[in-house]
Design an enzyme around this catalytic site. Structure first.
Site, short mmCIF file in Angstrom:
data_model
loop_
_atom_site.label_atom_id
_atom_site.label_comp_id
_atom_site.label_asym_id
_atom_site.label_seq_id
_atom_site.Cartn_x
_atom_site.Cartn_y
_atom_site.Cartn_z
N SER A 189 9.29 4.16 -39.59
CA SER A 189 9.48 5.61 -39.72
C SER A 189 8.58 6.33 -38.74
CB SER A 189 9.14 6.06 -41.15
OG SER A 189 9.11 7.47 -41.25
N TYR A 229 4.00 6.47 -48.27
CA TYR A 229 5.14 5.95 -47.51
C TYR A 229 4.77 5.82 -46.04
CZ TYR A 229 9.81 6.08 -45.32
OH TYR A 229 10.93 5.82 -44.57
#
Length: 251
Positions: A133, A146
């Site tokens: 990500s 995350y």
């Protein structure tokens, strides 16, 4: 990459039931790969080559990889696309949520990559692509756990790449930005269209830039880059991280 110099390699994709994993599975198949599609969602068994797999269970991972190689053939491409997100400020993130994100997003990548590349080493060929990500490269408000887990998975994949280069195995990372997937829309329950608009324009009060290209990614945008890195067209690329985010991270 090609297996035996002719037909496209057999691929394994984790997180294949939805989102980027599903898009990568479909696109690899459209390019001639047979794909072992893995997901903990039992609906994956509707797929003729679907395997129910929890990547946090290292024993189950080893059994699934061994069975896939016996049943389908040698795995030449691995796509690590399984991932979970538990949003919230770090000071309000529970131990359980933090551990769960690392278990899937980082330790799961380790377990699957270790199992698959142990076999690739013997064949001295293979390509690994991890979906991380852009949050792993740019601090993000409200998704810190995350972001940290994805940063770890990206660096882990590059370390695999360094160790495995001498065995002819390439390991690369695709780091998407906001992508129109069920995970993305779950951050704004009931108002997914507003989420898309918010991602495009950004949130200055949370130090989040918008998307210069003016749109949220479609899963196929990411899948195309996954397929490129997995292919012979990227034969001299390893330990690289491509940010596929419409310019949002200004890289």
């Amino acid at each position: 990459m090609k297996h035996n110099g002719s037909t496209p390699a057999i691929a394994m994709v984790t997180g294949a039931a939805s989102g980027i994993g599903a898009a990568a599975t479909a696109m690899l198949r459209s390019r001639g790969h047979r794909v072992v599609a893995c997901d903990r969602d039992t609906r994956i068994t509707d797929d003729p080559d679907g395997v129910v797999l929890d990547v946090t269970d290292a024993g189950a991972v080893e059994r699934a990889v061994a069975d896939a190689e016996r049943r389908v053939g040698p795995i030449g491409v691995l796509v690590n696309a399984a991932g979970i997100l538990r949003a919230g400020p770090l000071n309000q993130t529970s131990d359980a949520d933090f551990a769960a994100m690392f278990a899937v997003n980082t330790t799961g990548v380790f377990a699957v990559t270790r199992s698959v590349t142990t076999r690739m080493r013997q064949r001295r060929a293979g390509s690994v692509v991890t979906v991380a990500s852009n949050a792993g490269g740019v601090p993000r408000h409200g998704i810190g756990g995350y972001a940290a887990s994805k940063a770890a998975s990206a660096h882990l994949t590059k370390c695999f790449g360094l160790e495995l280069a001498e065995h002819g195995i390439r390991c690369n990372v695709v780091s998407p930005g906001s992508t129109d997937t069920p995970m993305f829309r779950s951050l704004w329950p009931g108002d997914g269209d507003a989420a898309v608009a918010d991602a495009v324009t950004g949130q200055p009060e949370r130090f989040r830039l918008g998307i210069p290209l003016g749109r949220v990614a479609d899963p196929d945008d990411i899948a195309r880059v996954v397929c490129f890195l997995a292919s012979a067209e990227a034969a001299h690329l390893t330990m690289q991280e491509l940010f596929v985010d419409g310019g949002a991270s200004l890289r």
